[in-house]
Design a protein around this motif. Structure first.
Motif, PDB file in Angstrom:
ATOM      1  N   UNK B 111       0.781  -1.154   0.060  1.00  0.00           N
ATOM      2  CA  UNK B 111       0.033   0.177   0.023  1.00  0.00           C
ATOM      3  C   UNK B 111       0.983   1.224   0.035  1.00  0.00           C
ATOM      4  N   UNK B 112       2.219   1.199   0.343  1.00  0.00           N
ATOM      5  CA  UNK B 112       2.752   2.339   0.606  1.00  0.00           C
ATOM      6  C   UNK B 112       3.533   2.769  -0.619  1.00  0.00           C
ATOM      7  N   UNK B 113       3.505   2.011  -1.658  1.00  0.00           N
ATOM      8  CA  UNK B 113       4.275   2.563  -2.904  1.00  0.00           C
ATOM      9  C   UNK B 113       3.127   2.835  -4.029  1.00  0.00           C
ATOM     10  N   UNK B 114       3.077   4.040  -4.465  1.00  0.00           N
ATOM     11  CA  UNK B 114       2.171   4.283  -5.536  1.00  0.00           C
ATOM     12  C   UNK B 114       2.624   3.331  -6.817  1.00  0.00           C
ATOM     13  N   UNK B 115       1.446   2.386  -7.233  1.00  0.00           N
ATOM     14  CA  UNK B 115       1.660   1.519  -8.166  1.00  0.00           C
ATOM     15  C   UNK B 115       1.936   2.027  -9.564  1.00  0.00           C
ATOM     16  N   UNK B 116       1.352   3.284  -9.520  1.00  0.00           N
ATOM     17  CA  UNK B 116       1.623   3.983 -10.875  1.00  0.00           C
ATOM     18  C   UNK B 116       2.837   4.719 -11.294  1.00  0.00           C
ATOM     19  N   UNK B 117       3.835   4.456 -10.284  1.00  0.00           N
ATOM     20  CA  UNK B 117       5.214   5.215 -10.282  1.00  0.00           C
ATOM     21  C   UNK B 117       6.154   4.290 -10.589  1.00  0.00           C
ATOM     22  N   UNK B 118       7.197   4.829 -11.573  1.00  0.00           N
ATOM     23  CA  UNK B 118       8.494   3.836 -11.635  1.00  0.00           C
ATOM     24  C   UNK B 118       9.220   3.968 -10.258  1.00  0.00           C
ATOM     25  N   UNK B 119      10.038   2.815 -10.016  1.00  0.00           N
ATOM     26  CA  UNK B 119      10.775   2.922  -8.567  1.00  0.00           C
ATOM     27  C   UNK B 119      11.712   4.208  -8.515  1.00  0.00           C
ATOM     28  N   UNK B 120      12.320   4.484  -9.785  1.00  0.00           N
ATOM     29  CA  UNK B 120      13.054   5.640  -9.616  1.00  0.00           C
ATOM     30  C   UNK B 120      12.075   6.930  -9.269  1.00  0.00           C
ATOM     31  N   UNK B 121      10.919   7.216  -9.816  1.00  0.00           N
ATOM     32  CA  UNK B 121      10.199   8.125  -9.169  1.00  0.00           C
ATOM     33  C   UNK B 121       9.668   8.399  -7.857  1.00  0.00           C
ATOM     34  N   UNK B 122       9.630   6.929  -7.503  1.00  0.00           N
ATOM     35  CA  UNK B 122       9.243   6.834  -5.985  1.00  0.00           C
ATOM     36  C   UNK B 122      10.167   7.318  -5.021  1.00  0.00           C
ATOM     37  N   UNK B 123      11.472   6.551  -5.334  1.00  0.00           N
ATOM     38  CA  UNK B 123      12.563   6.908  -4.476  1.00  0.00           C
ATOM     39  C   UNK B 123      12.913   8.397  -4.552  1.00  0.00           C
TER      40      UNK B 123
ATOM     41  N   UNK C 267     -11.862   9.414  -4.239  1.00  0.00           N
ATOM     42  CA  UNK C 267     -10.956  10.110  -3.569  1.00  0.00           C
ATOM     43  C   UNK C 267     -10.797  10.003  -2.199  1.00  0.00           C
ATOM     44  N   UNK C 268     -11.897   9.571  -1.343  1.00  0.00           N
ATOM     45  CA  UNK C 268     -11.939   9.503  -0.019  1.00  0.00           C
ATOM     46  C   UNK C 268     -11.106   8.111   0.191  1.00  0.00           C
ATOM     47  N   UNK C 269     -11.422   7.082  -0.651  1.00  0.00           N
ATOM     48  CA  UNK C 269     -10.599   5.845  -0.670  1.00  0.00           C
ATOM     49  C   UNK C 269      -9.043   5.872  -0.812  1.00  0.00           C
ATOM     50  N   UNK C 270      -8.919   6.707  -1.873  1.00  0.00           N
ATOM     51  CA  UNK C 270      -7.282   6.881  -2.061  1.00  0.00           C
ATOM     52  C   UNK C 270      -6.613   7.633  -0.971  1.00  0.00           C
ATOM     53  N   UNK C 271      -7.405   8.789  -0.397  1.00  0.00           N
ATOM     54  CA  UNK C 271      -6.592   9.829   0.342  1.00  0.00           C
ATOM     55  C   UNK C 271      -6.172   9.032   1.570  1.00  0.00           C
ATOM     56  N   UNK C 272      -6.568   7.706   1.784  1.00  0.00           N
ATOM     57  CA  UNK C 272      -6.190   7.293   3.259  1.00  0.00           C
ATOM     58  C   UNK C 272      -5.158   6.045   2.763  1.00  0.00           C
ATOM     59  N   UNK C 273      -4.841   6.101   1.703  1.00  0.00           N
ATOM     60  CA  UNK C 273      -3.822   5.049   1.356  1.00  0.00           C
ATOM     61  C   UNK C 273      -2.327   5.643   1.919  1.00  0.00           C
ATOM     62  N   UNK C 274      -1.819   4.650   2.320  1.00  0.00           N
ATOM     63  CA  UNK C 274      -0.314   4.782   2.779  1.00  0.00           C
ATOM     64  C   UNK C 274       0.504   5.690   1.742  1.00  0.00           C
TER      65      UNK C 274
END
Lengths: 371, 332, 386
Positions: B111-123, C267-274
């Motif tokens: 959950x803590x990594x945005x799945x839509x960004x590359x690893x490079x962009x995340x870091x 939006x509400x669902x995504x805002x709570x995401x880690x």
């Protein structure tokens, strides 16, 4: 029947007790977009009456899949290999192969929640949020009482009170009777004020209470086999200790066999009589818990045990199993563990698949080092 | 070497209002997630914070990071050479800029990594937010940190879905480290991982601490993990600390009955050892309605009338060993 | 299978690049849209739906070129004529070039009505890129070239109406009109939904509460009477263009609440995401969080919602025009074409006038199936967890 019960009592310490479940060469694969993925590749194990089998392994090792195959609670794209045998005591004391039965067959539906009960990590997922706990337990009781009329689903008893009361009635139980059994079961799993709690909805209970309620539901139909899939993983240690103790007591009382799936070796060490260590869909080693933990034979078991942080030695350094678990899409050739094994025999482990070798004392290992 | 404090927490309180339903629903009460907690974390040390779910341990971490607002108390960050800084006074831009000094490694690496960004962009994100340098400079820095976290350059082009849990957690660590923080909160950072991966990530965290001198607040419910990584350990129960001491003392000479209960409840990988947990009846009380007196008295086997009536003092029972229990001496 | 992998492993476990590696790498570096596309591609029915819609869109956009005649061009020699289907042979033999038979108009001696009779001895050959009526493609490019036509006389694939207008041409023009009303209506609704739902979802608190209640009020207004009331209120002297835009506005104004609620809940669902908290703790500003994390996180869902709300717009237009409250002739839309078909004479003597209805049904079905497929594909990450 009585004979079998007495065997169960006298042989709790013996290694050979009657099997409730005997799985031979179970192979489960999934049809996916990336091709056929083999999740369980030729697994054999037995669950014995009155004993607990621990299935331990990392995520993706196939420990859940191999037990779900018993009740056919697998996704639609799963294929159970025709060579597999799942011989299950469905109630009449003899083992029947349920592997070829279709998932939606009457027999399988009778087995679910009848001869085989399951509990899961997340109790909320197995309760319907719109019925009270009591309704759900009572429904399970009534459903499987009716199931008892069919030969396969007939529940046999081992002298337990509830089962006695069930057997007293040949026909379907009345709602009132089922309700009383529900209250009794809740009481049995240590829920105080059971006659009040029975009217509560699942979300009104705390995590530990829900887990107890799920155990009550699972055991209300008096199963031969209880499959516990990571039942304590989401709980705090103090609650986990309570639940583990409860399960131990219930097993002593009811004499059912338990398959306890977990990734926590500590839990295994404390609750399981026997343990099977799984890696990438195969059992690499199995045997009596104590012997296996004190003297692991397979390099993976060894690595797994070493990786566990201990509380009595404060070291600041841990010993991980080197490398990452390969994706199930790319199972290595030969021994599945060879890509990470420190004792790998080049030219052998990466070509041949090791067969299970009996070491005596009920221990088995799949490794060329022990030939 | 004398210990220098880095994070100083005094009388921290975090209360969440419980609202009635609807637009005009008033505040009907408060959840006292953290209720009067004080402690110091020294530079380069690791404070392990343990407790059951609902004890408020995550809230402590988030309050220090200013991910949520404290209700009361003082949060001081002792900067190197620049003197103490009141974290609660930081606002807007200055808070955003200061975030580079404190980072968080999450529990769930999915959950803590945005799945839509590359690893490079995340870091690179913390650096880009800071306008840290040119694209080339940021790239170089990302590569350097990724290397430290055992990710290779090829990985940087990929998206998170290409990685396993352990690898994802390394990406999370790399993101936390890229801005060069002094203080890192690890909130259950290894509890979602398999044992062997967990060992690897813990080793990585320890190596990075040795190399860069990070200060960790290590929040976990798994005592055996905390035992390995912590310099000191604090035990929390319903919003309050019950015990705080160097790791060795907590594990080998616990003084609070709750700590003892927790320790005995951990199943050890030793089948020869009798598993006989110190039985705790019941469950953790609701922090919206904490028990009177000592909060543990409802479950404590040693509780008496005094425990019910009087909140125990937070006192030093032994050198650097603090406990909140009326009977700590008697129980030994 | 195991044998195959074994040989691969043998030939070079560490060095040789495997064929599958390339594919794997492609998967690892695939962005969200690639993953969505790969998943969508497997949904055969949805692909068919998408194909149909693309075809319709092409029909609509290039109607001037594809249609052999203008929407109002009359063929006085072929009134209420049945469809002419191009053929390759008749009793006079085979022909490589498809043709239709000639038409002769005679008067019915009883009713004195002009009746078109087929002259089986005359062949009109179908030709491509013929010269015909002058038109301006997109109002810019002037041309006389049409996709097809016949060498002499006229061809009416779907037949003609009682004024002798070519139904095929009219259907193509109607497709353009009806689809464009749908597109514009959905766009209006979407912009409103994004603003309203975005504010509600991002601000939360009492603002959210107030917006939610307003949204609900709009939602409970019954749609058909509202349409009828509004459409009846259009001044008679409004030009068709004005009516057209007024209709898109009405559809947009009525359609936004459902979309707005979806935007808000995403939006509400995504805002709570880690990962959103992670970005905030990285020092990201609110603007950055919204543009880099929140918006991309639900665009795919919103597209699905848009596609699913399309059929409602199209059906509303068709319904309004059908009962005569929407567009008016000489504009052509699906509703207007069906209006022409709503008398007993049409059913009895000219059932081909119902052909446009098939287009409406097909379009609505295609949108629904497409939306279904998109919904399955929209979240390529859902299966990864667990």
């Amino acid at each position: 029947m009585d004979m079998e019960a007495s065997v169960g009592v006298t042989s709790t310490a013996a290694t050979e007790a009657s099997s409730v479940l005997d799985i031979r060469n179970l192979k489960v694969s999934f049809r996916t977009d990336e091709g056929i993925v083999t999740a369980v590749d030729g697994v054999s194990f037995q669950a014995r009456k009155g004993r607990t089998l621990g299935l331990v392994g990392e995520s993706g090792s196939g420990k859940s899949v191999s037990t779900r195959a018993v009740t056919k609670l697998l996704p639609k794209n799963a294929i159970i290999d025709p060579g597999s045998a799942i011989r299950l005591d469905t109630g009449n004391g003899s083992l029947t192969d349920v592997a070829p039965l279709p998932a939606n067959s009457r027999e399988i539906r009778n087995i679910r929640g009848g001869a085989v009960a399951m509990i899961f990590q997340e109790p909320m997922a197995s309760f319907s949020p719109v019925y009270t706990i009591g309704n759900q337990i009572a429904e399970a009781v009534r459903l499987h009482r009716r199931a008892a009329l069919s030969p396969l689903g007939a529940t046999e008893t081992v002298g337990d009170q509830i089962a006695e009361s069930l057997r007293a009635q040949n026909a379907k139980l009345t709602k009132q009777e089922a309700w009383e059994i529900a209250i009794e079961m809740l009481h049995k799993v240590g829920i105080s004020n059971a006659n009040l709690r029975v009217d509560q909805y699942p979300h009104e209970l705390s995590g530990g209470m829900r887990q107890r309620a799920m155990i009550a539901t699972a055991l209300s139909t008096h199963p031969k086999l209880l499959i516990a899939d990571e039942p304590t993983t989401a709980l705090d240690v103090t609650i986990q200790a309570q639940i583990l103790e409860l399960m131990g007591q219930l097993q002593a009382d009811l004499g059912m066999s338990i398959i306890f799936i977990t990734h926590d070796m500590g839990v295994i060490a404390q609750v399981a009589h026997d343990v099977a260590v799984m890696y990438l869909g195969v059992i690499v080693e199995r045997g009596p818990t104590r012997a296996l933990i004190e003297d692991p034979k397979h390099p993976y078991t060894e690595g797994l045990l070493q990786a566990i942080p201990r509380m009595d030695v404060l070291s600041r350094r841990l010993t991980p199993v080197p490398g990452d678990i390969p994706s199930p899409l790319e199972r290595p050739a030969g021994c599945p563990f060879q890509t990470r094994c420190p004792k790998r025999i080049p030219g052998r482990c990466d070509r041949e698949t090791p067969q299970e070798i009996g070491l005596g004392g009920g221990r088995f290992v799949s490794c060329f080092l022990h030939e | 070497m004398t210990a220098q404090p880095l994070i100083e927490v005094q009388n921290l309180k975090v209360h969440f209002p419980v609202r009635g339903k609807g637009l005009f629903g008033g505040v009907s009460g408060y959840v006292r997630a953290v209720d009067d907690v004080s402690f110091v974390i020294n530079r380069g040390e690791t404070l392990g914070l343990v407790g059951e779910s609902g004890s408020g341990k995550t809230t402590v971490g988030r309050a220090i990071l200013r991910a949520l607002d404290a209700t009361d108390g003082q949060l001081t960050f002792h900067r190197n050479g620049a003197g103490p800084l009141d974290l609660r006074m930081l606002k807007g831009d200055s808070l955003r800029k200061f975030r580079r000094n404190m980072q968080l490694v999450f529990q769930d690496p999915y959950a803590s990594l945005n799945p839509r960004m590359t690893v490079r962009d995340i870091i690179a994100e913390p650096l880009e937010c800071l306008k840290w340098g040119t694209r080339q400079e940021i790239d170089d820095r990302v590569r350097e940190v990724a290397g430290k976290c055992k990710l290779n350059v090829e990985h940087l082009r990929r998206f998170p879905h290409a990685f396993s849990g352990g690898q994802r957690q390394r990406i999370c660590i790399a993101r936390a480290l890229v801005s060069g923080p002094q203080f890192v909160v690890c909130d259950e950072s290894v509890s979602a991982l398999d044992v062997s991966t967990q060992a690897e990530i813990l080793n990585l965290l320890m190596d990075l601490q040795d190399e860069f001198g990070f200060t960790y607040l290590f929040i976990a419910h798994d005592l055996s993990v905390v035992a390995q990584v912590s310099t000191r350990v604090a035990v929390m129960y319903v919003g309050r600390f019950v015990e705080w001491a160097p790791t060795r003392k907590i594990f080998f000479n616990p003084r609070h009955p709750y700590t003892k209960a927790l320790l005995s409840a951990v199943p050890v990988v030793d089948p020869s050892r009798e598993f006989n947990p110190f039985k705790l009846s019941g469950e953790i009380p609701n922090p919206a309605d904490p028990p009177s007196g000592c909060r543990f008295h409802t479950r404590c086997p040693h509780a008496d009338g005094r425990c019910k009536a009087e909140m125990p003092d937070w006192r030093e029972i032994d050198g650097e060993h603090f406990v909140a229990c009326h009977h700590a001496e008697r129980l030994g | 299978m195991t044998d195959a992998t074994a040989t691969v492993m043998d030939t070079g476990a560490e060095t040789a690049p495997k064929a599958s590696d390339q594919r794997k790498l492609q998967y690892y570096t695939a962005s969200q849209w690639q993953l969505v596309w790969w998943r969508f591609r497997r949904h055969k029915m949805a692909m068919v739906g998408a194909g149909i819609l693309i075809l319709f869109a092409v029909f609509g956009i290039f109607a001037d070129f594809i249609a052999p005649y203008g929407p109002s061009t009359r063929d006085r020699s072929y009134l209420m004529g049945p469809p002419q289907i191009p053929m390759f042979w008749d009793r006079n033999g085979f022909s490589v070039q498809p043709f239709v038979h000639g038409i002769e108009t005679t008067r019915d001696p009883v009713t004195l009505r002009a009746v078109a009779t087929v002259d089986p001895n005359e062949r009109r050959y179908v030709q491509f890129f013929t010269t015909g009526d002058k038109y301006k493609l997109f109002g810019l490019i002037e041309s006389r070239i049409h996709l097809f036509g016949v060498d002499k006389g006229k061809i009416h694939l779907f037949g003609t109406d009682e004024l002798g207008r070519d139904l095929f041409s009219r259907t193509l023009f109607a497709t353009g009109t009806s689809l464009s009303i749908g597109v514009l209506g959905v766009l209006v609704a979407f912009v409103l939904a994004l603003i309203v739902g975005g504010i509600a979802g991002y601000m939360g608190g009492w603002i959210d509460y107030a917006i939610q209640r307003v949204t609900e009020i709009v939602r409970v207004v019954p749609v058909i009477p509202l349409y009828m009331g509004l459409a009846a209120a259009f001044p008679r002297e409004w030009s068709n263009i004005q009516v057209y835009f007024a209709m898109t506005m009405i559809f947009g104004l009525v359609g936004w609440p459902t979309l707005a609620r979806r935007v808000r809940s995403h939006l509400l669902a995504q805002r709570g995401e880690d990962y959103v908290l992670a970005a905030e703790l990285s020092g990201a500003s609110a603007g950055r969080v919204i543009t880099k994390h929140l918006l991309p996180s639900f665009t795919s869902y919103i597209i699905v919602d848009l596609v699913i709300s399309f059929p409602y717009m199209i059906l509303s237009e068709t319904a309004l025009s059908f009962i005569g409250l929407g567009l008016r002739p000489p504009s052509v839309s699906w509703g207007i074409l069906l209006q022409d078909a709503q008398n007993i004479r049409a059913i009895e003597q000219a059932p081909w006038l119902f052909l446009p209805a098939a287009f409406v049904v097909l379009a609505v079905l295609a949108f629904t199936i497409l939306g279904d497929g998109l919904r399955d594909a929209a979240d390529p990450y859902s299966v990864k967890k667990s």
